[in-house]
Scaffold this motif. Structure first.
Motif, short mmCIF file in Angstrom:
data_model
loop_
_atom_site.label_atom_id
_atom_site.label_comp_id
_atom_site.label_asym_id
_atom_site.label_seq_id
_atom_site.Cartn_x
_atom_site.Cartn_y
_atom_site.Cartn_z
N LEU A 44 44.23 53.56 43.07
CA LEU A 44 43.70 54.90 43.34
C LEU A 44 43.44 55.06 44.84
CD1 LEU A 44 42.53 57.54 41.81
CD2 LEU A 44 40.34 56.61 42.53
N ILE A 45 43.99 56.13 45.39
CA ILE A 45 43.80 56.42 46.82
C ILE A 45 42.83 57.59 46.94
CG2 ILE A 45 44.95 56.97 49.00
CD1 ILE A 45 47.62 56.21 47.52
N PRO A 46 41.63 57.36 47.47
CA PRO A 46 40.66 58.45 47.60
C PRO A 46 40.86 59.24 48.89
CG PRO A 46 39.63 56.36 48.18
CD PRO A 46 41.08 56.07 47.92
N GLY A 47 40.43 60.49 48.88
CA GLY A 47 40.47 61.32 50.07
C GLY A 47 39.14 61.27 50.81
N LEU A 48 39.19 61.57 52.12
CA LEU A 48 37.96 61.61 52.92
C LEU A 48 37.67 63.02 53.41
CD1 LEU A 48 38.57 58.46 55.16
CD2 LEU A 48 37.16 58.60 53.12
N ALA A 56 46.84 61.56 50.38
CA ALA A 56 46.69 60.71 49.18
C ALA A 56 47.58 61.23 48.06
CB ALA A 56 45.22 60.68 48.75
N ILE A 57 47.60 62.56 47.91
CA ILE A 57 48.44 63.15 46.85
C ILE A 57 49.92 62.90 47.13
CG2 ILE A 57 49.20 65.32 45.80
CD1 ILE A 57 46.37 66.40 46.25
N LYS A 58 50.32 63.11 48.38
CA LYS A 58 51.73 62.92 48.74
C LYS A 58 52.18 61.49 48.43
CE LYS A 58 52.50 66.44 52.26
NZ LYS A 58 52.33 66.71 53.71
N LEU A 59 51.32 60.53 48.80
CA LEU A 59 51.65 59.13 48.52
C LEU A 59 51.72 58.89 47.02
CD1 LEU A 59 49.71 56.60 50.77
CD2 LEU A 59 52.13 56.58 50.16
N ALA A 60 50.71 59.39 46.30
CA ALA A 60 50.65 59.17 44.86
C ALA A 60 51.87 59.77 44.17
CB ALA A 60 49.37 59.78 44.29
N HIS A 61 52.32 60.88 44.71
CA HIS A 61 53.49 61.57 44.15
C HIS A 61 54.75 60.72 44.30
CE1 HIS A 61 55.66 65.12 42.83
NE2 HIS A 61 56.54 64.89 43.78
#
Ligand SMILES: [Zn+2]
Length: 282
Positions: A44-48, A56-61
């Protein structure tokens, strides 16, 4: 003797990893490959802030094992604008967004007044309730004390939020969130667990001065614990001093097994199941 094969087949979960940071720009794919090789199956990559939430979303995508959280960190509270909540609401529509975070209170850096931090936190808690997404909570005490105003204020805010979830019979009451990289004392951990929260355990449990954290983790029920690296920070022993990466989450699982007198398989499977329940991923 531990059965090495059975460990190799288990999926590890890193519930908090800032893989979008520029510290990983030069070798991000290699870092991910090492994580996969180490058996990490969920990150899980959290945003700051809004920008890093989008990263984070782009990476998760881009990768099946990556997921994202979106939120504004307490050290960024002064940048939280009236439009920010709606921006977060839009970002959270992406199917890979599994939480609101990281959000919380930071009385260590104290980059903005406490009442502003609290307002930004409660606004985002309301959004989480609206979107039925759990929260990833950051909290840090003034002077890094084990307890103080930060823990008191945080628990008070979370109590109010969870009682609202319970009153409205929200299913989120069963999985409200995690206190990530927990650095508080046992009372705070117990108060959080009572509210349904998970406690995130990171690298400091492996440190020479990690005894208070080890005792706390040994005393908590395993079904309330999540493991995380908090990469690139908080690198576990024996890599302390270098950049942290998700492959090292195994070292944290190993230490938890050691202090609880159980097997690493038990730690990996139970904490992995905890993460699956909290973040509602396959
Ligand atoms: Zn973090």
């Amino acid at each position: 003797m531990q059965d090495v094969k059975s460990i190799e087949n288990m999926t590890l979960t890193d519930t908090h990893c800032h893989l979008d940071f520029d510290k990983f720009d030069s070798d991000r794919q290699a870092v991910l490959d090492r994580a996969l090789q180490a058996g990490v199956g969920r990150i899980l990559i959290p945003g700051l802030n809004l920008t890093s939430s989008l990263s984070a979303i782009k990476l998760a995508h881009s990768q099946p094992i990556l997921f994202a959280a979106v939120g504004v960190h307490p050290t960024e509270a002064s940048g939280f604008e009236p439009s920010s909540l709606n921006d977060l609401r839009n970002l959270a529509r992406h199917p890979k967004v599994k939480a609101i975070g990281e959000i919380g209170l930071d009385y260590y850096w104290a980059t903005s007044p406490r009442d502003l931090q609290q307002k930004v936190l409660t606004d985002q808690l309301s959004l989480a309730a609206e979107l039925q997404l759990p929260v990833v909570i950051h909290f840090r005490e003034k002077g890094d004390e084990p307890t103080g105003d930060c823990a008191v204020d945080l628990i008070q805010i979370l109590e109010k939020w969870v009682s609202g979830l319970r009153r409205t019979k929200s299913s989120l009451a069963k999985r409200p969130g995690v206190l990530h990289s927990f650095s508080g004392n046992r009372e705070t951990a117990q108060a959080a667990v009572k509210l349904g929260f998970f406690v995130g355990v990171a690298g400091p449990i492996t440190y020479k001065n990690g005894q208070p954290r080890q005792e706390l983790v040994a005393a908590l029920p395993l079904d309330r614990i999540l493991i995380e690296t908090d990469s690139p920070f908080q690198t576990p022993h024996p890599h302390r001093g270098k950049r942290n990466e998700p492959a090292y989450v195994r070292l944290i699982a190993d230490k938890i097994a050691f202090v609880r007198f159980c097997t690493i398989e038990q730690v990996i499977s139970t904490t992995g199941e905890n993460a699956r329940r909290l973040f509602d991923w396959e």
